[in-house]
Design a protein around this motif. Structure first.
Motif, PDB file in Angstrom:
ATOM      1  N   PHE A 162       0.873  -1.187   0.000  1.00 46.22           N
ATOM      2  CA  PHE A 162       0.000   0.000   0.000  1.00 46.22           C
ATOM      3  C   PHE A 162       0.904   1.230   0.000  1.00 46.22           C
ATOM      4  O   PHE A 162       1.495   1.583   1.015  1.00 46.22           O
ATOM      5  N   ILE A 163       0.992   1.886  -1.155  1.00 47.34           N
ATOM      6  CA  ILE A 163       1.819   3.082  -1.299  1.00 47.34           C
ATOM      7  C   ILE A 163       0.939   4.297  -1.040  1.00 47.34           C
ATOM      8  O   ILE A 163       0.114   4.671  -1.879  1.00 47.34           O
ATOM      9  N   ASN A 164       1.101   4.882   0.130  1.00 47.24           N
ATOM     10  CA  ASN A 164       0.327   6.070   0.488  1.00 47.24           C
ATOM     11  C   ASN A 164       1.112   7.291   0.016  1.00 47.24           C
ATOM     12  O   ASN A 164       2.048   7.740   0.679  1.00 47.24           O
ATOM     13  N   ALA A 165       0.760   7.783  -1.148  1.00 47.46           N
ATOM     14  CA  ALA A 165       1.491   8.877  -1.781  1.00 47.46           C
ATOM     15  C   ALA A 165       1.165  10.193  -1.091  1.00 47.46           C
ATOM     16  O   ALA A 165       0.036  10.686  -1.170  1.00 47.46           O
ATOM     17  N   ARG A 166       2.159  10.733  -0.417  1.00 48.69           N
ATOM     18  CA  ARG A 166       1.956  11.975   0.326  1.00 48.69           C
ATOM     19  C   ARG A 166       2.385  13.176  -0.522  1.00 48.69           C
ATOM     20  O   ARG A 166       3.437  13.152  -1.168  1.00 48.69           O
ATOM     21  N   THR A 167       1.563  14.206  -0.506  1.00 46.34           N
ATOM     22  CA  THR A 167       1.978  15.466  -1.111  1.00 46.34           C
ATOM     23  C   THR A 167       2.046  16.542  -0.040  1.00 46.34           C
ATOM     24  O   THR A 167       1.184  16.624   0.834  1.00 46.34           O
ATOM     25  N   ASP A 168       3.092  17.348  -0.108  1.00 46.34           N
ATOM     26  CA  ASP A 168       3.255  18.453   0.836  1.00 46.34           C
ATOM     27  C   ASP A 168       2.809  19.785   0.235  1.00 46.34           C
ATOM     28  O   ASP A 168       3.251  20.847   0.661  1.00 46.34           O
ATOM     29  N   VAL A 169       1.923  19.710  -0.733  1.00 45.14           N
ATOM     30  CA  VAL A 169       1.419  20.924  -1.375  1.00 45.14           C
ATOM     31  C   VAL A 169       0.849  21.899  -0.352  1.00 45.14           C
ATOM     32  O   VAL A 169       1.052  23.122  -0.448  1.00 45.14           O
ATOM     33  N   PHE A 170       0.142  21.384   0.640  1.00 42.53           N
ATOM     34  CA  PHE A 170      -0.501  22.284   1.603  1.00 42.53           C
ATOM     35  C   PHE A 170       0.465  22.811   2.657  1.00 42.53           C
ATOM     36  O   PHE A 170       0.119  23.702   3.415  1.00 42.53           O
ATOM     37  N   PHE A 171       1.667  22.269   2.691  1.00 36.34           N
ATOM     38  CA  PHE A 171       2.707  22.837   3.531  1.00 36.34           C
ATOM     39  C   PHE A 171       3.553  23.836   2.758  1.00 36.34           C
ATOM     40  O   PHE A 171       4.168  24.726   3.328  1.00 36.34           O
ATOM     41  N   ARG A 172       3.601  23.688   1.442  1.00 31.89           N
ATOM     42  CA  ARG A 172       4.508  24.484   0.619  1.00 31.89           C
ATOM     43  C   ARG A 172       3.820  25.569  -0.197  1.00 31.89           C
ATOM     44  O   ARG A 172       4.357  26.630  -0.401  1.00 31.89           O
ATOM     45  N   ASN A 173       2.629  25.285  -0.691  1.00 34.71           N
ATOM     46  CA  ASN A 173       1.997  26.202  -1.634  1.00 34.71           C
ATOM     47  C   ASN A 173       0.675  26.771  -1.132  1.00 34.71           C
ATOM     48  O   ASN A 173      -0.133  27.259  -1.911  1.00 34.71           O
ATOM     49  N   SER A 174       0.441  26.673   0.149  1.00 32.79           N
ATOM     50  CA  SER A 174      -0.695  27.328   0.798  1.00 32.79           C
ATOM     51  C   SER A 174      -2.044  27.023   0.138  1.00 32.79           C
ATOM     52  O   SER A 174      -2.695  27.896  -0.420  1.00 32.79           O
ATOM     53  N   GLY A 175      -2.434  25.771   0.192  1.00 30.83           N
ATOM     54  CA  GLY A 175      -3.790  25.421  -0.211  1.00 30.83           C
ATOM     55  C   GLY A 175      -4.050  25.336  -1.689  1.00 30.83           C
ATOM     56  O   GLY A 175      -5.114  25.745  -2.153  1.00 30.83           O
ATOM     57  N   ASP A 176      -3.120  24.832  -2.466  1.00 33.76           N
ATOM     58  CA  ASP A 176      -3.301  24.726  -3.904  1.00 33.76           C
ATOM     59  C   ASP A 176      -4.024  23.417  -4.226  1.00 33.76           C
ATOM     60  O   ASP A 176      -3.402  22.387  -4.480  1.00 33.76           O
ATOM     61  N   VAL A 177      -5.337  23.469  -4.218  1.00 37.82           N
ATOM     62  CA  VAL A 177      -6.134  22.272  -4.468  1.00 37.82           C
ATOM     63  C   VAL A 177      -5.912  21.746  -5.876  1.00 37.82           C
ATOM     64  O   VAL A 177      -5.854  20.528  -6.096  1.00 37.82           O
ATOM     65  N   GLU A 178      -5.783  22.633  -6.840  1.00 36.35           N
ATOM     66  CA  GLU A 178      -5.596  22.211  -8.230  1.00 36.35           C
ATOM     67  C   GLU A 178      -4.327  21.389  -8.384  1.00 36.35           C
ATOM     68  O   GLU A 178      -4.326  20.341  -9.029  1.00 36.35           O
ATOM     69  N   GLU A 179      -3.231  21.863  -7.782  1.00 30.94           N
ATOM     70  CA  GLU A 179      -1.984  21.100  -7.881  1.00 30.94           C
ATOM     71  C   GLU A 179      -2.101  19.772  -7.151  1.00 30.94           C
ATOM     72  O   GLU A 179      -1.595  18.742  -7.615  1.00 30.94           O
ATOM     73  N   ALA A 180      -2.774  19.781  -6.013  1.00 33.58           N
ATOM     74  CA  ALA A 180      -2.957  18.531  -5.266  1.00 33.58           C
ATOM     75  C   ALA A 180      -3.676  17.498  -6.119  1.00 33.58           C
ATOM     76  O   ALA A 180      -3.277  16.324  -6.174  1.00 33.58           O
ATOM     77  N   LEU A 181      -4.715  17.917  -6.814  1.00 33.75           N
ATOM     78  CA  LEU A 181      -5.475  16.991  -7.648  1.00 33.75           C
ATOM     79  C   LEU A 181      -4.664  16.520  -8.856  1.00 33.75           C
ATOM     80  O   LEU A 181      -4.781  15.366  -9.284  1.00 33.75           O
ATOM     81  N   GLN A 182      -3.838  17.390  -9.405  1.00 34.59           N
ATOM     82  CA  GLN A 182      -2.959  16.988 -10.507  1.00 34.59           C
ATOM     83  C   GLN A 182      -1.991  15.909 -10.039  1.00 34.59           C
ATOM     84  O   GLN A 182      -1.737  14.914 -10.737  1.00 34.59           O
ATOM     85  N   ARG A 183      -1.452  16.137  -8.846  1.00 33.75           N
ATOM     86  CA  ARG A 183      -0.512  15.156  -8.305  1.00 33.75           C
ATOM     87  C   ARG A 183      -1.217  13.835  -7.991  1.00 33.75           C
ATOM     88  O   ARG A 183      -0.676  12.756  -8.247  1.00 33.75           O
ATOM     89  N   GLU A 184      -2.411  13.902  -7.451  1.00 33.50           N
ATOM     90  CA  GLU A 184      -3.152  12.671  -7.147  1.00 33.50           C
ATOM     91  C   GLU A 184      -3.370  11.847  -8.409  1.00 33.50           C
ATOM     92  O   GLU A 184      -3.191  10.618  -8.400  1.00 33.50           O
ATOM     93  N   LYS A 185      -3.746  12.498  -9.484  1.00 36.64           N
ATOM     94  CA  LYS A 185      -4.001  11.790 -10.739  1.00 36.64           C
ATOM     95  C   LYS A 185      -2.732  11.113 -11.249  1.00 36.64           C
ATOM     96  O   LYS A 185      -2.762   9.932 -11.655  1.00 36.64           O
ATOM     97  N   ALA A 186      -1.619  11.822 -11.208  1.00 38.62           N
ATOM     98  CA  ALA A 186      -0.352  11.262 -11.694  1.00 38.62           C
ATOM     99  C   ALA A 186       0.139  10.144 -10.784  1.00 38.62           C
ATOM    100  O   ALA A 186       0.641   9.108 -11.261  1.00 38.62           O
ATOM    101  N   TYR A 187       0.003  10.331  -9.489  1.00 37.92           N
ATOM    102  CA  TYR A 187       0.473   9.317  -8.540  1.00 37.92           C
ATOM    103  C   TYR A 187      -0.365   8.042  -8.644  1.00 37.92           C
ATOM    104  O   TYR A 187       0.160   6.925  -8.543  1.00 37.92           O
ATOM    105  N   ALA A 188      -1.665   8.204  -8.852  1.00 36.02           N
ATOM    106  CA  ALA A 188      -2.540   7.045  -9.017  1.00 36.02           C
ATOM    107  C   ALA A 188      -2.150   6.253 -10.266  1.00 36.02           C
ATOM    108  O   ALA A 188      -2.073   5.020 -10.238  1.00 36.02           O
ATOM    109  N   ALA A 189      -1.897   6.960 -11.354  1.00 33.65           N
ATOM    110  CA  ALA A 189      -1.515   6.306 -12.603  1.00 33.65           C
ATOM    111  C   ALA A 189      -0.183   5.573 -12.470  1.00 33.65           C
ATOM    112  O   ALA A 189       0.063   4.572 -13.155  1.00 33.65           O
ATOM    113  N   ALA A 190       0.679   6.065 -11.568  1.00 29.50           N
ATOM    114  CA  ALA A 190       1.999   5.465 -11.388  1.00 29.50           C
ATOM    115  C   ALA A 190       1.968   4.245 -10.476  1.00 29.50           C
ATOM    116  O   ALA A 190       2.967   3.518 -10.381  1.00 29.50           O
ATOM    117  N   GLY A 191       0.838   4.028  -9.779  1.00 29.88           N
ATOM    118  CA  GLY A 191       0.740   2.846  -8.941  1.00 29.88           C
ATOM    119  C   GLY A 191       0.514   3.098  -7.471  1.00 29.88           C
ATOM    120  O   GLY A 191       0.595   2.169  -6.661  1.00 29.88           O
TER     121      GLY A 191
END
Length: 255
Positions: free
Chosen positions: A148-177
């Protein structure tokens, strides 16, 4: 139960709207206490594991010591064990795969894997982090474990609430496994609800000031709630209170 079966059991705990609650451990003793309290799985906190050994978070804890602690935890409980492995202790893909393989050999069935450049600045770009996740998935498949690869993003620690980037990363991370999407730092209910509704992976949040209650998080679609370093901090605070409450002995103070 086999390691692969534990991995599948752990994945099944992640139900949108009925989140698994993980009270994070830092050593074999805390893991056993959490297990005996009725937990369904054990997950570590890198911050707590490091602090308990006198180190700072951020892969300052030597990997050899981290592996020893993980081995003791995995051998001390029958529950599925997931490890907060930060950035995998390497920027090199081959070494990363080797590090993951070692964790699997120790009995681990899940990891947290973050996109922060641990010994650098900022976050890995999306494609680079996706490639790193894919490398981990290949290593796990080679071992025959549905990690179980729990892909963590620190977008909300680094970019102050960038939901769009978070969702972009989720999509790419999901596709990667990736198996799950961990977004520590987000506390706004509307942001959590949007991410949980649009993400294809089960969403994990971390308890911190301002986060809605676990009951509210369930209604927002969260599938996993982690307590991070809070259990360790609370345990150490209680220890200090007990020490300060001891009667003062001048004879001991002179020694």
């Amino acid at each position: 139960m086999s390691q692969a079966e534990k991995a599948k059991e752990f994945a099944a705990l992640h139900v949108k709207g009925n989140p698994v609650i993980l009270y994070n451990a830092w050593d074999a003793g805390s893991a056993k206490a959490i297990a005996e309290a009725g937990a369904k799985a054990i997950a570590t906190s890198s911050w707590s594991v490091a602090a308990a050994q006198g180190y700072s978070d951020g892969e300052d804890l030597p990997i050899a010591i981290a592996e020893q602690i993980v081995a003791r935890i995995a051998s001390s409980v029958e529950l599925p064990v997931s490890v907060d492995f930060e950035g995998g202790y390497s920027d090199d893909d081959h070494q990363l795969a080797a590090n993951i393989s070692k964790l699997l050999d120790l009995g681990v069935i899940g990891i947290n894997f973050e996109d922060r450049i641990v010994k650098g600045k900022g976050l890995y770009d999306i494609d680079r982090q996706a490639n790193r996740i894919a490398e981990i998935r290949r290593a796990a498949e080679h071992k025959g474990i549905p990690l179980f690869i729990n892909a963590r993003t620190d977008v909300f620690f680094r970019n102050s609430g960038d939901v769009e980037e978070a969702l972009q990363r989720e999509k790419a991370y999901a596709a990667a496994g990736a198996s799950g999407f961990f977004i520590p730092g987000v506390t706004d209910a509307d942001q959590i609800k949007r991410i949980a509704s649009e993400a294809t992976l089960p969403v994990n949040v971390m308890v911190m000031e301002g986060l809605p209650s676990n009951e509210k998080l369930a209604t927002l679609g969260v599938a996993r709630v982690s307590y991070g370093p809070i259990p360790y901090i609370e345990a150490m605070d209680e220890l200090q209170k007990k020490v300060w409450a001891l009667p003062f002995d001048p004879k001991r103070a002179d020694k």
